[in-house]
Design a protein around this motif. Structure first.
Motif, short mmCIF file in Angstrom:
data_model
loop_
_atom_site.label_atom_id
_atom_site.label_comp_id
_atom_site.label_asym_id
_atom_site.label_seq_id
_atom_site.Cartn_x
_atom_site.Cartn_y
_atom_site.Cartn_z
N VAL A 62 44.15 -128.42 31.42
CA VAL A 62 43.24 -127.53 32.14
C VAL A 62 41.78 -127.98 32.01
O VAL A 62 40.97 -127.81 32.93
CB VAL A 62 43.44 -126.06 31.70
CG1 VAL A 62 42.92 -125.80 30.28
CG2 VAL A 62 42.81 -125.11 32.70
N MET A 63 41.45 -128.62 30.86
CA MET A 63 40.04 -128.99 30.64
C MET A 63 39.62 -130.15 31.55
O MET A 63 38.63 -130.05 32.28
CB MET A 63 39.81 -129.35 29.17
CG MET A 63 40.06 -128.22 28.21
SD MET A 63 38.92 -126.83 28.51
CE MET A 63 39.49 -125.65 27.28
N SER A 64 40.39 -131.26 31.52
CA SER A 64 40.05 -132.40 32.39
C SER A 64 40.08 -131.97 33.85
O SER A 64 39.22 -132.39 34.64
CB SER A 64 41.07 -133.53 32.22
OG SER A 64 40.85 -134.23 31.06
N VAL A 109 43.84 -139.87 34.33
CA VAL A 109 45.02 -140.59 33.83
C VAL A 109 45.80 -139.66 32.90
O VAL A 109 45.24 -139.16 31.91
CB VAL A 109 44.58 -141.86 33.05
CG1 VAL A 109 45.80 -142.67 32.64
CG2 VAL A 109 43.64 -142.71 33.90
N SER A 127 49.40 -128.47 25.95
CA SER A 127 48.89 -127.14 25.54
C SER A 127 48.69 -126.21 26.72
O SER A 127 48.80 -124.98 26.58
CB SER A 127 47.56 -127.29 24.82
OG SER A 127 47.76 -127.71 23.53
N ASN A 143 53.41 -123.13 26.19
CA ASN A 143 52.75 -123.68 25.00
C ASN A 143 51.50 -122.90 24.62
O ASN A 143 50.73 -123.35 23.76
CB ASN A 143 52.43 -125.15 25.21
CG ASN A 143 53.70 -125.99 25.23
OD1 ASN A 143 54.75 -125.50 24.80
ND2 ASN A 143 53.63 -127.19 25.73
N GLY A 176 39.90 -135.73 27.45
CA GLY A 176 40.48 -134.38 27.39
C GLY A 176 41.96 -134.50 27.11
O GLY A 176 42.79 -133.96 27.84
N PHE A 213 56.91 -118.35 18.71
CA PHE A 213 56.94 -116.96 19.18
C PHE A 213 58.38 -116.47 19.21
O PHE A 213 59.31 -117.28 19.40
CB PHE A 213 56.39 -116.87 20.62
CG PHE A 213 54.89 -117.01 20.71
CD1 PHE A 213 54.06 -115.92 20.54
CD2 PHE A 213 54.32 -118.24 20.98
CE1 PHE A 213 52.68 -116.05 20.63
CE2 PHE A 213 52.94 -118.39 21.07
CZ PHE A 213 52.12 -117.29 20.90
N ALA A 268 56.05 -122.96 20.55
CA ALA A 268 55.03 -123.10 21.60
C ALA A 268 54.22 -124.36 21.31
O ALA A 268 54.75 -125.32 20.76
CB ALA A 268 54.17 -121.85 21.63
N GLY A 269 52.97 -124.35 21.63
CA GLY A 269 52.19 -125.59 21.57
C GLY A 269 51.79 -126.01 20.17
O GLY A 269 51.99 -125.29 19.19
N PRO A 277 38.31 -121.47 21.73
CA PRO A 277 38.98 -120.28 22.22
C PRO A 277 39.85 -120.53 23.43
O PRO A 277 40.46 -119.59 23.95
CB PRO A 277 37.82 -119.33 22.57
CG PRO A 277 36.70 -120.23 22.90
CD PRO A 277 36.90 -121.46 22.07
C1 LIG Z 1 50.15 -121.32 20.27
C2 LIG Z 1 48.97 -121.37 21.20
C3 LIG Z 1 48.60 -120.24 21.92
C4 LIG Z 1 47.49 -120.28 22.77
N1 LIG Z 1 47.18 -119.16 23.48
C5 LIG Z 1 46.14 -119.19 24.34
C6 LIG Z 1 45.84 -118.05 25.13
O1 LIG Z 1 46.56 -117.04 25.06
N2 LIG Z 1 44.78 -118.11 25.98
C7 LIG Z 1 43.99 -119.23 26.06
O2 LIG Z 1 43.02 -119.19 26.82
N3 LIG Z 1 44.25 -120.33 25.33
C8 LIG Z 1 45.31 -120.35 24.48
N4 LIG Z 1 45.61 -121.46 23.74
C9 LIG Z 1 44.73 -122.64 23.84
C10 LIG Z 1 44.99 -123.43 25.12
O3 LIG Z 1 46.37 -123.66 25.29
C11 LIG Z 1 44.24 -124.77 25.03
O4 LIG Z 1 42.89 -124.53 24.67
C12 LIG Z 1 44.18 -125.53 26.35
O5 LIG Z 1 45.44 -125.55 27.00
C13 LIG Z 1 43.71 -126.96 26.06
O6 LIG Z 1 43.71 -127.69 27.26
P1 LIG Z 1 43.42 -129.25 27.24
O7 LIG Z 1 43.29 -129.67 28.63
O8 LIG Z 1 42.29 -129.54 26.31
O9 LIG Z 1 44.69 -129.90 26.52
P2 LIG Z 1 46.18 -130.18 27.06
O10 LIG Z 1 46.64 -129.14 28.00
O11 LIG Z 1 47.01 -130.44 25.86
O12 LIG Z 1 45.99 -131.50 27.91
C14 LIG Z 1 45.83 -132.77 27.32
C15 LIG Z 1 46.56 -133.76 28.21
O13 LIG Z 1 46.25 -135.08 27.78
C16 LIG Z 1 47.41 -135.87 27.91
N5 LIG Z 1 47.26 -137.05 27.03
C17 LIG Z 1 47.25 -137.09 25.69
N6 LIG Z 1 47.06 -138.36 25.25
C18 LIG Z 1 46.95 -139.13 26.37
C19 LIG Z 1 46.76 -140.53 26.58
N7 LIG Z 1 46.62 -141.39 25.57
N8 LIG Z 1 46.72 -140.98 27.85
C20 LIG Z 1 46.84 -140.14 28.92
N9 LIG Z 1 47.04 -138.80 28.77
C21 LIG Z 1 47.07 -138.31 27.50
C22 LIG Z 1 48.52 -134.93 27.47
O14 LIG Z 1 49.80 -135.36 27.95
C23 LIG Z 1 48.08 -133.61 28.11
O15 LIG Z 1 48.61 -133.40 29.39
C24 LIG Z 1 46.72 -121.46 22.89
C25 LIG Z 1 47.10 -122.61 22.19
C26 LIG Z 1 48.22 -122.57 21.36
C27 LIG Z 1 48.63 -123.81 20.63
#
Ligand SMILES: Cc1cc2nc3c(=O)[nH]c(=O)nc-3n(C[C@H](O)[C@H](O)[C@H](O)COP(=O)(O)OP(=O)(O)OC[C@H]3O[C@@H](n4cnc5c(N)ncnc54)[C@H](O)[C@@H]3O)c2cc1C
Length: 512
Positions: free
Chosen positions: A29-31, A50, A60, A65, A253, A282, A404-405, A443
């Motif tokens: 979601v971040m990227s 990528v 996550s 997750n 990200g 969970f 979960a995650g 958060p």
């Molecule tokens: C148990 C739990 C409960 C949560 N509950 C909530 C909630 O209720 N509400 C809320 O707002 N947030 C919640 N969160 C937090 C939320 O899930 C995360 O903050 C958010 O999804 C992070 O997004 P992201 O894009 O940073 O990471 P991710 O979604 O993990 O994305 C990272 C991506 O990078 C890719 N990647 C990794 N390494 C490489 C590489 N070398 N090359 C290419 N791609 C790569 C991965 O495959 C992945 O798709 C929770 C987290 C957990 C663990």
């Protein structure tokens, strides 16, 4: 900044180096949010994302997750600490509420532009309940209610300790409560359940529609800084093809994969950083009589010594059109940094430079370590007992344990102590702003728009003034708004996203 290193012939990328204005690593979601923001601000920039997995939003950000709570400070006690005089400090709840409103306004803008949608696929109204138990818990909840009720972001907050009212809010939690323990709840009907996985995929589609190149099933294997450019080596996991991208701006990200990439790139800022993975578990049920009796997300108190992320909550979720209840989280240990990561992740992240921080973190966070050990050793009976605090008549056979995650907690030295960084997110900016990365997980996804605007400001300070007018229409800033403007912003965003209007306290009648 890193030095050049020779490439082994077998690892050499085939084809010409491809130039990009922006490379995003990971399609969570971040990227995806950052990519869409940049594509709106600079439509001519060549953006490549990528992602190592075959689809976006599977780590996550996947619905299974995380808990899917649209964190807005409506029900989470960790954003409203008690002051020594017993009153409640509401400032963090207001901040997270503002950040969530920024996300709502950003999504509303994208829906209005037909870039994402339909919003019902990722966003649902689910009331948020704060659940106080015992005289102390009820007293805290009342003080919390008093601290929040006057603010326009919490305009529909209700408080009740009346058993009949509570049972109407959640028959499952309050309908048949034995014993004489005092209980109370607050309710914010404006609460939401968000499927961040679906949202991520919608954002990635928007990114593609804007001309960005999204490479799924492609892993970033190394990063190198040469001159004022980043060289990003990638591996197509299906064909084995290796390619190289060159860019002046890189966003890492990669969730749990971020620190290992930064370590490989020898980013100096992370030399002494360590990480520690914790998985969330969970209890889940889809039994219709249980799911139908709790259409809410109810958050309670964390156990003494437990971190804020361990706050127990019972969540109504809708995933792939099916309804569930989730209760947790319970902490478990896995050395992987991603759900799809490797068992060796933790071991490979340990370096001579960060070993002292890892050891100091263990030494200086004893209560946390004790909590984690207790969680890992927890029996199914203990998990059921925790659930019964919410659902008094819960039966083991109705619930299954799911993993979960992964949360990859950042460890670093602060004031001479090893610290787990508040279970928060750290935006790391390196090499003169040419690289930004997100470390830590909370958060969370709810704040993606506000967090990514912070990334823009940290990475492109000289462009922010020029971007400000456009940014105001994409994700208008919320901080410092008058109360009336804040209320209209909430109403406008909710209407655009198909959420019911907020029924404000004045319309609910007193006393509540
Ligand atoms: C148990 C739990 C409960 C949560 N509950 C909530 C909630 O209720 N509400 C809320 O707002 N947030 C919640 N969160 C937090 C939320 O899930 C995360 O903050 C958010 O999804 C992070 O997004 P992201 O894009 O940073 O990471 P991710 O979604 O993990 O994305 C990272 C991506 O990078 C890719 N990647 C990794 N390494 C490489 C590489 N070398 N090359 C290419 N791609 C790569 C991965 O495959 C992945 O798709 C929770 C987290 C957990 C663990």
């Amino acid at each position: 900044m890193t030095g050049d290193r020779r490439v082994l012939p077998s690892r050499r990328a085939s084809g010409a180096v491809e130039d990009r204005d922006v490379v995003l690593i990971g399609a969570g979601v971040m990227s995806a949010t950052l990519g869409v923001l940049l594509s709106e601000l600079e439509p001519d920039w060549r953006i490549t994302a990528v992602e190592r997995l075959a689809e976006a939003g599977l780590e996550s950000s996947s619905a299974w997750n995380n808990a899917g709570t649209g964190h807005a400070g409506l029900c989470e006690f960790n954003y409203t600490p008690r002051r020594p005089d017993g009153s409640v400090d509401a400032s963090s709840a207001v901040r997270i509420g503002e950040q969530f409103l920024t996300s709502l306004r950003f999504w509303a803008h994208l829906v209005e532009q037909d870039l994402i949608g339909p919003p019902q696929a990722f966003l649902r109204p689910v009331p948020h309940l704060g659940f106080g138990r015992g005289a102390d818990g009820v007293g805290y909840l009342r003080a919390r209610f008093e601290a929040l009720r006057g603010h326009p972001l919490f305009a529909d907050l209700e408080f009740s300790d009346d058993p009949a009212v509570l049972a109407s809010w959640s028959p499952l939690v309050f309908g048949d409560r034995p014993g004489s323990e005092p209980v109370a709840a607050t309710r914010a009907a404006q609460g939401t359940d968000v499927n961040f996985g679906v949202l991520t995929r919608q954002l990635v589609s928007a990114l593609r529609a804007r001309g960005a190149d999204v490479r799924l099933g492609t892993e970033v294997t190394s990063l190198r800084r040469r001159g004022d450019q980043w060289h990003v080596r990638t591996l197509d996991r299906a064909t084995g093809a290796r390619r190289e991208l060159r860019t002046p701006y890189l966003f890492v990200g990669a969730g749990g994969g971020t620190l290992p990439l930064l370590q490989k790139a020898r980013v100096p800022e992370v030399r002494r950083y360590g990480v520690f993975p914790i998985s969330g578990q969970f209890l889940r049920t889809s039994r219709p009589e249980l799911v139908g009796a709790h259409r809410a997300k109810a958050y309670g108190h964390a156990m003494p010594g437990a971190p804020a992320i361990s706050v127990p909550h019972l969540d109504h979720r809708t995933v792939d059109g099916k309804q569930y209840l989730l209760f947790g989280p319970f902490a478990a240990f896995s050395p992987r940094f991603l759900v799809s990561g490797r068992w060796s992740d933790l071991l490979r992240s340990v370096r001579p430079a960060n070993l002292p921080v890892l050891l100091a973190s263990l030494r200086d966070n004893r209560s946390l370590v004790g909590y984690l050990v207790g969680q890992v050793a927890q029996t199914s009976g203990a998990r059921l007992a925790a659930l019964r605090a919410f659902v008094p008549g819960a039966r083991a056979e109705d619930w299954e344990l799911i993993t979960a995650g992964q949360r990859v907690q950042l460890l670093k030295r602060t004031d001479g102590r090893g610290t787990m960084v508040g279970f928060g997110t750290e935006i790391l900016v390196s090499a003169g702003g040419s690289l930004a990365a997100l470390l830590g997980a909370s958060p969370g996804a709810s704040t993606a728009a506000a967090t990514m605007i912070d990334v823009l400001a940290a990475s492109f300070p000289d462009r922010m003034a020029g971007w400000a007018p456009r940014l105001r229409s994409i994700a208008p800033p919320v901080e410092g708004m008058s109360e009336g403007d804040l209320a209209s912003a909430v109403d406008g965003a909710r209407a655009a996203l198909g959420l019911p209007p907020v029924v404000r306290a004045v319309d609910l009648g007193e006393p509540r």
